[in-house]
Motif scaffolding. Structure first.
Motif, PDB file in Angstrom:
ATOM      1  N   GLN A  66       1.107  -1.117  -0.263  1.00 12.59           N
ATOM      2  CA  GLN A  66      -0.318  -0.408   0.299  1.00 12.59           C
ATOM      3  C   GLN A  66       1.025   1.280   0.137  1.00 12.59           C
ATOM      4  N   ASN A  67       2.193   1.545   0.830  1.00 13.88           N
ATOM      5  CA  ASN A  67       2.738   2.575   1.157  1.00 13.88           C
ATOM      6  C   ASN A  67       3.943   1.899  -0.254  1.00 13.88           C
ATOM      7  N   GLN A  68       4.584   1.623  -0.643  1.00 12.35           N
ATOM      8  CA  GLN A  68       5.780   1.591  -1.167  1.00 12.35           C
ATOM      9  C   GLN A  68       5.447   1.047  -3.125  1.00 12.35           C
ATOM     10  N   LEU A  69       5.361  -0.343  -3.111  1.00 15.94           N
ATOM     11  CA  LEU A  69       6.004  -0.423  -4.321  1.00 15.94           C
ATOM     12  C   LEU A  69       6.433  -0.268  -4.803  1.00 15.94           C
ATOM     13  N   SER A  70       7.148  -0.140  -4.504  1.00 15.44           N
ATOM     14  CA  SER A  70       8.855  -0.819  -5.501  1.00 15.44           C
ATOM     15  C   SER A  70      10.269  -0.903  -5.295  1.00 15.44           C
ATOM     16  N   ASP A  71      11.158  -1.296  -4.705  1.00 14.85           N
ATOM     17  CA  ASP A  71      12.092  -1.500  -4.672  1.00 14.85           C
ATOM     18  C   ASP A  71      12.768  -1.889  -3.127  1.00 14.85           C
ATOM     19  N   LYS A  97       8.563   7.642 -17.905  1.00 12.60           N
ATOM     20  CA  LYS A  97       7.578   8.391 -16.719  1.00 12.60           C
ATOM     21  C   LYS A  97       7.218   9.898 -16.926  1.00 12.60           C
ATOM     22  N   LYS A  98       6.713  10.577 -16.838  1.00 17.86           N
ATOM     23  CA  LYS A  98       6.566  11.877 -16.885  1.00 17.86           C
ATOM     24  C   LYS A  98       6.894  12.451 -15.616  1.00 17.86           C
ATOM     25  N   GLU A  99       7.518  13.440 -15.691  1.00 19.43           N
ATOM     26  CA  GLU A  99       8.081  14.578 -14.450  1.00 19.43           C
ATOM     27  C   GLU A  99       7.445  14.021 -13.190  1.00 19.43           C
ATOM     28  N   ASP A 100       5.488  14.801 -13.753  1.00 17.16           N
ATOM     29  CA  ASP A 100       5.511  15.046 -11.952  1.00 17.16           C
ATOM     30  C   ASP A 100       4.803  13.753 -11.741  1.00 17.16           C
ATOM     31  N   ASN A 101       5.778  12.335 -12.521  1.00 17.28           N
ATOM     32  CA  ASN A 101       4.953  10.580 -12.069  1.00 17.28           C
ATOM     33  C   ASN A 101       5.459  10.190 -11.280  1.00 17.28           C
ATOM     34  N   THR A 102       5.135  10.283 -10.062  1.00 22.17           N
ATOM     35  CA  THR A 102       6.243   9.446  -8.752  1.00 22.17           C
ATOM     36  C   THR A 102       6.224   7.810  -8.812  1.00 22.17           C
ATOM     37  N   LEU A 103       6.879   7.673  -7.030  1.00 22.94           N
ATOM     38  CA  LEU A 103       6.499   6.199  -7.336  1.00 22.94           C
ATOM     39  C   LEU A 103       5.424   6.171  -6.755  1.00 22.94           C
ATOM     40  N   SER A 104       4.547   6.599  -6.526  1.00 24.70           N
ATOM     41  CA  SER A 104       3.321   7.043  -5.684  1.00 24.70           C
ATOM     42  C   SER A 104       2.637   5.352  -5.223  1.00 24.70           C
ATOM     43  N   THR A 105       1.879   5.904  -4.336  1.00 22.43           N
ATOM     44  CA  THR A 105       1.328   4.287  -3.398  1.00 22.43           C
ATOM     45  C   THR A 105      -0.148   3.851  -4.470  1.00 22.43           C
ATOM     46  N   TYR A 106      -0.292   4.412  -4.946  1.00 20.39           N
ATOM     47  CA  TYR A 106      -1.553   3.956  -5.952  1.00 20.39           C
ATOM     48  C   TYR A 106      -1.360   3.909  -7.048  1.00 20.39           C
ATOM     49  N   ASN A 107      -0.240   4.806  -7.784  1.00 20.78           N
ATOM     50  CA  ASN A 107      -0.226   5.041  -9.299  1.00 20.78           C
ATOM     51  C   ASN A 107       0.590   3.565  -9.549  1.00 20.78           C
ATOM     52  N   LEU A 108       1.700   3.217  -9.016  1.00 22.25           N
ATOM     53  CA  LEU A 108       3.194   2.597  -9.937  1.00 22.25           C
ATOM     54  C   LEU A 108       2.471   1.484 -10.337  1.00 22.25           C
ATOM     55  N   ASP A 132       2.936   2.014 -19.629  1.00 21.31           N
ATOM     56  CA  ASP A 132       4.694   2.250 -20.140  1.00 21.31           C
ATOM     57  C   ASP A 132       4.660   1.305 -20.792  1.00 21.31           C
ATOM     58  N   PHE A 133       4.036  -0.448 -20.007  1.00 16.05           N
ATOM     59  CA  PHE A 133       4.945  -1.213 -20.483  1.00 16.05           C
ATOM     60  C   PHE A 133       4.095  -1.120 -22.295  1.00 16.05           C
ATOM     61  N   ILE A 134       3.305  -0.833 -21.700  1.00 13.60           N
ATOM     62  CA  ILE A 134       2.034  -1.206 -23.158  1.00 13.60           C
ATOM     63  C   ILE A 134       2.367  -0.211 -24.680  1.00 13.60           C
ATOM     64  N   TRP A 135       3.067   1.254 -23.743  1.00 15.53           N
ATOM     65  CA  TRP A 135       3.643   1.589 -24.602  1.00 15.53           C
ATOM     66  C   TRP A 135       4.646   1.576 -25.615  1.00 15.53           C
ATOM     67  N   ILE A 136       5.449   0.637 -24.674  1.00 21.16           N
ATOM     68  CA  ILE A 136       6.870   0.759 -25.368  1.00 21.16           C
ATOM     69  C   ILE A 136       5.972  -0.406 -26.645  1.00 21.16           C
ATOM     70  N   ASN A 137       5.429  -1.741 -26.257  1.00 21.83           N
ATOM     71  CA  ASN A 137       5.347  -3.123 -26.843  1.00 21.83           C
ATOM     72  C   ASN A 137       4.843  -2.282 -27.874  1.00 21.83           C
ATOM     73  N   ASP A 138       3.758  -0.730 -27.957  1.00 25.77           N
ATOM     74  CA  ASP A 138       3.473  -0.793 -29.520  1.00 25.77           C
ATOM     75  C   ASP A 138       4.434   0.386 -30.138  1.00 25.77           C
ATOM     76  N   VAL A 139       5.753   0.615 -29.369  1.00 26.95           N
ATOM     77  CA  VAL A 139       7.056   1.167 -29.998  1.00 26.95           C
ATOM     78  C   VAL A 139       7.257   0.201 -30.896  1.00 26.95           C
ATOM     79  N   GLU A 140       7.543  -1.170 -30.638  1.00 28.95           N
ATOM     80  CA  GLU A 140       8.474  -2.531 -30.632  1.00 28.95           C
ATOM     81  C   GLU A 140       7.747  -2.446 -32.146  1.00 28.95           C
ATOM     82  N   SER A 141       6.100  -2.750 -32.008  1.00 29.11           N
ATOM     83  CA  SER A 141       5.005  -3.233 -33.128  1.00 29.11           C
ATOM     84  C   SER A 141       4.948  -2.690 -34.427  1.00 29.11           C
ATOM     85  N   SER A 142       5.599  -0.716 -34.335  1.00 28.11           N
ATOM     86  CA  SER A 142       5.444  -0.234 -35.263  1.00 28.11           C
ATOM     87  C   SER A 142       7.499  -0.101 -35.706  1.00 28.11           C
ATOM     88  N   ASN A 143       7.153   1.178 -36.620  1.00 32.09           N
ATOM     89  CA  ASN A 143       8.359   0.938 -38.166  1.00 32.09           C
ATOM     90  C   ASN A 143       9.644   1.137 -36.448  1.00 32.09           C
TER      91      ASN A 143
END
Length: 541
Positions: free
Chosen positions: A53-58, A228-239, A246-257
C-alpha cells in the motif's frame, strides 16, 4: 457478505524456515502454546500490506510508523537465524491474485532490497513479474480455458464450402469447357474459392488450449522508468498502473516501424498480439490496485487497560483512553446513532452496564460514566434502581470489554465513508474475562462479521472461544453445504514441532484432528490427576 479468500505463507521469516500456506477465514482463530509463532503470521500480514500500500517499489521497510505493532525494526531480526539463504520470501493470496515478494538485506538495516515482486491473476491468466535484481519486467498471459473460435466465422466458412462444392459439381457436369456457361461457372468458382481461403485465414492457425501462453514479453526496467512523466512519482496508488501503461507504450513502439535495438529479443508475434488487444492489461492494473488499497488492517494488542478516574487523550499507552478519545471525536454531539446503539447492546451482553455517558474535562481528559441497573424487590413489585458509576470503578474485565467494543464502534463509523475491507487483528481478547463472557466474544465477532462484513484474525488461549465457534457453526448449518452456506470460522493450531495446521470441522461440529497437548485436554488431565490423588489418599488413609 464477504466470501473472499486470503492466504499467506513465507520462508525464512522469524522462527519459520517454511511456513505453509494457510487459507484464512472471515473469522480466523490462532491457538497454540506461547512462542509457537502465532504473532509471526500477524507481523507478516502487517509488513506485506504496508509494502503493497505504501511503497510498491524496490524498498521493503521494517520501520514505518504503521509497523510499530510488528516490532521487528531490522532485516536481521526478521530473517530466520538458522537459515543459510540470504532472502526472505512472502506469498500472499488476495482475492484472485497471488502475490510473490522476495527481499534481501543487511542485518542492521531497517530497509531491505526487493529482489522480485510478481502478481499472478487467476481470473485472467496474467502474470506480472518485476525482477529488480535482473533489471527487467515481464508480462505474460496464458489461456484460462480452451480458445473459442467465432461461430459466425465458422458459419461463413461452411456456407462458402457448400457454395464451392456446388459450383464444382456443376462444372463437372458440363462437357463443353469452352462454352459461355462453363466460363461463367469457372469465374464464380474461382471467386468463391478465394473468399473461402480469405475466411479460413481469419481463423487461428492452431487452436490454443487452457494453459497455453498467448504471449510473453520482457522489457528492461530502465526503459519503463524512462517513459515516466516528470510529475509522476513512485506513488502509493499509481505505480502498478504506470508500469502497465508504460509497458504497453513500449510494446506499441516495438510493433511499429520505430525499432529499438534493446527491444528486439521479444517474439514479434507476441508483440503484435498485445499491441492489437491490450485492454485486459489496463483492467488487470485497475483490479489489483483496487484490491490492494481496499484492504485495511487494524491491530488491537493485548495491553491491559488502566483504571483511572479520568482518561487522558494524550495518554498513548492507555488503550482504553485512546478508544474513548477516537470514538468521542468521531461522534461528538450525537445522541442516538448506530454506533451508540451498538455499544449499549454489547456492553449489556458483557455485563458492563446498560448505558454510558462521556464528558470531556478541560479539553484534556474524558470522564466515562456507566449506567447500572439493579433489580430489587419492593413491598408490592420489583424496583429497578439506576445509578451512574465511573468506568474506572468497574473490574478489569469490563475495561477490557469496553476497549474492544469502543474500538469496533469507531471502525463501524469510519467504514461508513471509506468502504474498506476491514480486517481486525486481535491479541488475546479474553484477558480478564469470565469463561461465560469469553464464549460471548465469539458471538460478538460473528455478529459483527455478519452485519458489517469485518474480518477477524485472533490470537487466543481460550478454549471457550473455540468451543463457541463449534456451536455456532453447527447451529447456523455452516457445516452442511459449504458452497451455499460457507463457514466463516477457520481455526489453526500452532504446534511447536509440527508447525501450524488447520483444525477442520466435521459435520457434527467436532474437529477432524486434535489440538496439541495442553489445550482442550488440559481440563480432563487435571480432573484425572485429582481423581487419582483421591484414590491414593483413600488407600493411604
Amino acid at each position: 457478505m464477504n466470501k473472499q479468500t486470503k492466504g499467506i505463507s513465507f520462508k525464512n521469516f522469524r522462527r519459520f524456515q517454511n511456513f505453509p500456506m494457510l487459507q484464512l477465514g472471515n473469522i480466523t482463530y490462532m491457538v497454540g502454546r506461547n512462542n509457537s509463532g502465532k504473532s509471526t503470521m500477524v507481523k507478516a500480514l502487517l509488513l506485506i500490506t504496508d509494502y503493497l500500500q505504501n511503497q510498491l517499489s524496490d524498498t521493503f521497510s521494517f520501520d514505518n510508523v504503521v509497523l510499530e505493532d510488528a516490532n521487528i525494526v531490522t532485516f536481521g531480526r526478521a530473517k530466520n537465524n538458522l537459515s543459510k539463504e540470504p532472502t526472505i520470501t512472502f506469498e500472499y493470496q488476495l482475492d484472485e491474485f497471488d502475490i510473490h515478494i522476495v527481499i534481501s538485506g543487511q542485518d542492521e538495516n531497517t530497509k531491505a532490497k526487493v529482489n522480485v515482486l510478481s502478481v499472478n491473476d487467476a481470473k485472467t491468466g496474467i502474470d506480472l513479474n518485476i525482477n529488480y535484481s535482473k533489471g527487467n519486467i515481464t508480462v505474460s498471459k496464458e489461456l484460462i480455458e480452451d480458445e473459442k473460435v467465432d461461430d459466425n466465422k465458422l458459419n461463413v466458412i461452411k456456407q462458402l464450402e457448400d457454395s464451392v462444392s456446388e459450383l464444382q459439381e456443376e462444372l463437372d457436369a458440363i462437357t463443353d469447357k469452352t462454352s459461355k456457361e462453363s466460363i461463367e461457372l469457372m469465374t464464380a468458382f474461382r471467386k468463391a474459392s478465394e473468399k473461402l481461403k480469405a475466411a479460413k485465414n481469419l481463423l487461428p492457425k492452431e487452436i490454443k488450449r487452457k494453459g497455453d501462453k498467448q504471449y510473453a514479453l520482457s522489457y528492461p526496467i530502465s526503459l519503463i522508468v524512462d517513459t515516466k512523466k516528470e510529475d509522476n512519482t513512485l506513488s502509493t496508488y499509481n505505480l502498478l498502473t504506470n508500469i502497465i501503461e508504460d509497458f504497453i507504450w513500449i510494446n506499441d513502439v516495438e510493433s511499429s516501424n520505430k525499432k529499438n535495438e534493446k527491444l528486439s529479443k521479444n517474439n514479434q508475434e507476441d508483440v503484435l498480439v498485445l499491441s492489437r488487444n491490450n485492454k485486459h492489461l489496463y483492467e488487470f492494473s485497475k483490479r489489483i490496485t483496487q484490491s490492494i488499497n481496499r484492504q485495511y488492517f487494524y491491530f488491537i494488542g493485548a495491553n491491559p487497560s488502566k483504571q483511572s478516574a479520568l482518561f487522558y487523550l494524550r495518554d498513548k499507552n492507555n488503550a482504553l483512553a485512546q478508544a474513548i478519545h477516537n470514538f468521542y471525536q468521531l461522534t461528538a454531539g450525537e445522541k442516538n446513532n448506530e454506533e451508540t446503539r451498538f455499544i449499549k447492546y454489547w456492553m449489556e451482553i458483557f455485563e458492563v452496564g446498560v448505558d454510558f455517558n462521556i464528558n470531556m474535562q478541560a479539553g484534556e481528559a474524558y470522564e466515562f460514566k456507566i449506567l447500572e441497573e439493579e433489580s430489587k424487590k419492593g413491598e408490592s413489585k420489583k424496583v429497578i434502581l439506576k445509578k451512574y458509576v465511573s468506568l474506572s470503578d468497574k473490574g478489569m474485565g469490563s475495561l477490557q470489554a469496553m476497549t474492544l467494543i469502543l474500538k469496533m464502534a469507531s471502525l463501524i463509523r469510519l467504514n461508513e465513508k471509506e468502504k474498506k475491507q476491514i480486517t481486525v487483528l486481535i491479541e488475546e481478547p479474553e484477558l480478564n474475562l469470565h469463561p461465560d463472557l469469553q464464549s460471548k466474544l465469539t458471538d460478538f465477532f460473528h455478529k459483527v462479521y455478519i452485519k458489517y462484513n469485518f474480518n477477524f484474525i485472533i490470537e487466543t488461549h481460550s478454549e471457550y472461544i473455540v468451543r463457541q465457534s463449534q456451536y455456532i457453526s453447527l447451529d447456523k448449518n455452516y457445516l452442511v453445504d459449504q458452497e451455499l452456506n460457507p463457514n466463516p470460522f477457520s481455526i489453526f493450531y500452532f504446534h511447536k514441532k509440527e508447525g501450524p495446521y488447520e483444525m477442520r470441522f466435521k459435520e457434527d461440529g467436532k474437529f477432524e484432528r486434535s489440538f496439541g497437548d495442553g489445550f482442550f485436554n488440559e481440563a480432563d488431565k487435571l480432573a484425572m490427576k485429582t481423581y487419582k490423588l483421591n484414590l491414593k489418599n483413600k488407600k493411604n488413609g
